[in-house]
Design a protein around this motif. Structure first.
Motif, mmCIF file in Angstrom:
data_model
loop_
_atom_site.group_PDB
_atom_site.id
_atom_site.type_symbol
_atom_site.label_atom_id
_atom_site.label_comp_id
_atom_site.label_asym_id
_atom_site.label_seq_id
_atom_site.Cartn_x
_atom_site.Cartn_y
_atom_site.Cartn_z
ATOM 1 N N GLU A 1 0.835 -1.202 0.000
ATOM 2 C CA GLU A 1 0.000 0.000 0.000
ATOM 3 C C GLU A 1 0.872 1.255 0.000
ATOM 4 O O GLU A 1 0.579 2.221 -0.710
ATOM 5 C CB GLU A 1 -0.911 0.016 1.218
ATOM 6 C CG GLU A 1 -2.025 -0.992 1.161
ATOM 7 C CD GLU A 1 -2.823 -1.041 2.458
ATOM 8 O OE1 GLU A 1 -2.790 -0.052 3.232
ATOM 9 O OE2 GLU A 1 -3.478 -2.058 2.687
ATOM 10 N N LEU A 2 1.934 1.241 0.789
ATOM 11 C CA LEU A 2 2.838 2.394 0.824
ATOM 12 C C LEU A 2 3.543 2.603 -0.512
ATOM 13 O O LEU A 2 3.743 3.737 -0.949
ATOM 14 C CB LEU A 2 3.891 2.225 1.920
ATOM 15 C CG LEU A 2 3.451 2.514 3.333
ATOM 16 C CD1 LEU A 2 4.541 2.098 4.313
ATOM 17 C CD2 LEU A 2 3.116 3.980 3.502
ATOM 18 N N ALA A 3 3.913 1.509 -1.168
ATOM 19 C CA ALA A 3 4.612 1.598 -2.446
ATOM 20 C C ALA A 3 3.740 2.270 -3.499
ATOM 21 O O ALA A 3 4.248 2.909 -4.426
ATOM 22 C CB ALA A 3 5.043 0.216 -2.917
ATOM 23 N N ASP A 4 2.431 2.141 -3.361
ATOM 24 C CA ASP A 4 1.500 2.728 -4.318
ATOM 25 C C ASP A 4 1.045 4.123 -3.915
ATOM 26 O O ASP A 4 0.167 4.696 -4.547
ATOM 27 C CB ASP A 4 0.272 1.828 -4.471
ATOM 28 C CG ASP A 4 0.608 0.494 -5.107
ATOM 29 O OD1 ASP A 4 1.626 0.417 -5.821
ATOM 30 O OD2 ASP A 4 -0.151 -0.467 -4.880
ATOM 31 N N SER A 5 1.642 4.695 -2.879
ATOM 32 C CA SER A 5 1.204 6.004 -2.397
ATOM 33 C C SER A 5 2.397 6.937 -2.224
ATOM 34 O O SER A 5 3.544 6.542 -2.371
ATOM 35 C CB SER A 5 0.474 5.857 -1.068
ATOM 36 O OG SER A 5 1.395 5.535 -0.046
ATOM 37 N N GLU A 6 2.098 8.155 -1.897
ATOM 38 C CA GLU A 6 3.148 9.137 -1.631
ATOM 39 C C GLU A 6 3.778 8.906 -0.260
ATOM 40 O O GLU A 6 4.810 9.482 0.050
ATOM 41 C CB GLU A 6 2.575 10.541 -1.714
ATOM 42 C CG GLU A 6 2.109 10.913 -3.106
ATOM 43 C CD GLU A 6 1.454 12.276 -3.150
ATOM 44 O OE1 GLU A 6 1.477 12.994 -2.137
ATOM 45 O OE2 GLU A 6 0.912 12.607 -4.212
ATOM 46 N N GLY A 7 3.176 8.056 0.532
ATOM 47 C CA GLY A 7 3.685 7.790 1.870
ATOM 48 C C GLY A 7 5.068 7.179 1.876
ATOM 49 O O GLY A 7 5.852 7.409 2.791
ATOM 50 N N LEU A 8 5.388 6.380 0.866
ATOM 51 C CA LEU A 8 6.704 5.740 0.815
ATOM 52 C C LEU A 8 7.802 6.783 0.669
ATOM 53 O O LEU A 8 8.839 6.692 1.320
ATOM 54 C CB LEU A 8 6.772 4.728 -0.328
ATOM 55 C CG LEU A 8 8.062 3.938 -0.435
ATOM 56 C CD1 LEU A 8 8.324 3.144 0.837
ATOM 57 C CD2 LEU A 8 8.025 3.014 -1.630
ATOM 58 N N GLU A 9 7.590 7.775 -0.159
ATOM 59 C CA GLU A 9 8.591 8.832 -0.322
ATOM 60 C C GLU A 9 8.783 9.590 0.988
ATOM 61 O O GLU A 9 9.913 9.897 1.378
ATOM 62 C CB GLU A 9 8.192 9.794 -1.432
ATOM 63 C CG GLU A 9 9.278 10.795 -1.762
ATOM 64 C CD GLU A 9 10.578 10.160 -2.223
ATOM 65 O OE1 GLU A 9 11.644 10.708 -1.881
ATOM 66 O OE2 GLU A 9 10.547 9.117 -2.906
ATOM 67 N N ALA A 10 7.704 9.861 1.692
ATOM 68 C CA ALA A 10 7.806 10.535 2.983
ATOM 69 C C ALA A 10 8.564 9.667 3.981
ATOM 70 O O ALA A 10 9.379 10.158 4.761
ATOM 71 C CB ALA A 10 6.412 10.864 3.513
ATOM 72 N N LEU A 11 8.314 8.355 3.948
ATOM 73 C CA LEU A 11 9.015 7.438 4.835
ATOM 74 C C LEU A 11 10.501 7.395 4.511
ATOM 75 O O LEU A 11 11.344 7.400 5.407
ATOM 76 C CB LEU A 11 8.408 6.036 4.727
ATOM 77 C CG LEU A 11 9.010 4.965 5.608
ATOM 78 C CD1 LEU A 11 8.819 5.321 7.077
ATOM 79 C CD2 LEU A 11 8.382 3.613 5.303
ATOM 80 N N ARG A 12 10.851 7.383 3.232
ATOM 81 C CA ARG A 12 12.262 7.385 2.834
ATOM 82 C C ARG A 12 12.986 8.622 3.349
ATOM 83 O O ARG A 12 14.157 8.566 3.699
ATOM 84 C CB ARG A 12 12.385 7.312 1.317
ATOM 85 C CG ARG A 12 12.139 5.962 0.754
ATOM 86 C CD ARG A 12 12.364 5.962 -0.733
ATOM 87 N NE ARG A 12 12.152 4.642 -1.270
ATOM 88 C CZ ARG A 12 11.613 4.383 -2.446
ATOM 89 N NH1 ARG A 12 11.227 5.378 -3.217
ATOM 90 N NH2 ARG A 12 11.451 3.156 -2.860
ATOM 91 N N GLU A 13 12.294 9.751 3.355
ATOM 92 C CA GLU A 13 12.898 10.984 3.836
ATOM 93 C C GLU A 13 13.131 10.943 5.346
ATOM 94 O O GLU A 13 14.070 11.553 5.846
ATOM 95 C CB GLU A 13 12.018 12.176 3.473
ATOM 96 C CG GLU A 13 11.977 12.449 1.991
ATOM 97 C CD GLU A 13 11.002 13.542 1.612
ATOM 98 O OE1 GLU A 13 10.423 14.176 2.533
ATOM 99 O OE2 GLU A 13 10.809 13.766 0.417
ATOM 100 N N GLN A 14 12.292 10.212 6.081
ATOM 101 C CA GLN A 14 12.415 10.145 7.536
ATOM 102 C C GLN A 14 13.412 9.095 7.992
ATOM 103 O O GLN A 14 14.005 9.218 9.055
ATOM 104 C CB GLN A 14 11.064 9.826 8.166
ATOM 105 C CG GLN A 14 10.068 10.937 8.043
ATOM 106 C CD GLN A 14 8.740 10.575 8.691
ATOM 107 O OE1 GLN A 14 8.644 9.599 9.416
ATOM 108 N NE2 GLN A 14 7.726 11.367 8.427
ATOM 109 N N VAL A 15 13.600 8.053 7.188
ATOM 110 C CA VAL A 15 14.454 6.931 7.573
ATOM 111 C C VAL A 15 15.682 6.906 6.675
ATOM 112 O O VAL A 15 15.588 7.075 5.469
ATOM 113 C CB VAL A 15 13.687 5.596 7.430
ATOM 114 C CG1 VAL A 15 14.576 4.418 7.775
ATOM 115 C CG2 VAL A 15 12.449 5.600 8.294
ATOM 116 N N ASP A 16 16.835 6.693 7.264
ATOM 117 C CA ASP A 16 18.063 6.575 6.484
ATOM 118 C C ASP A 16 18.109 5.176 5.884
ATOM 119 O O ASP A 16 18.461 4.217 6.558
ATOM 120 C CB ASP A 16 19.283 6.823 7.375
ATOM 121 C CG ASP A 16 20.586 6.731 6.607
ATOM 122 O OD1 ASP A 16 20.582 6.867 5.374
ATOM 123 O OD2 ASP A 16 21.617 6.501 7.259
#
Length: 56
Positions: free
Chosen positions: A34-49
């Protein structure tokens, strides 16, 4: 710890602001898809190294 969505044992746990939520293997995969299909994954990448390592 039990999965947040079903009665299975949690394989993964996330914590935020003192609240812990567990996910079994199946529900973890569902959430990642679900995250891969949303903008949430990009936000998660920015928060996590996220570091990719080369395989030998």
């Amino acid at each position: 710890m039990q999965c947040h969505y079903c009665d299975r044992e949690a394989a993964y746990a996330a914590e935020r602001d003192g609240l812990r939520v567990g996910l079994c293997e199946r529900h973890f995969r569902d959430r990642v898809e679900e995250l891969a299909d949303s903008e949430g994954l990009e936000a998660l990448r920015e928060q996590v190294d996220v570091t990719q390592t080369e395989r030998e």
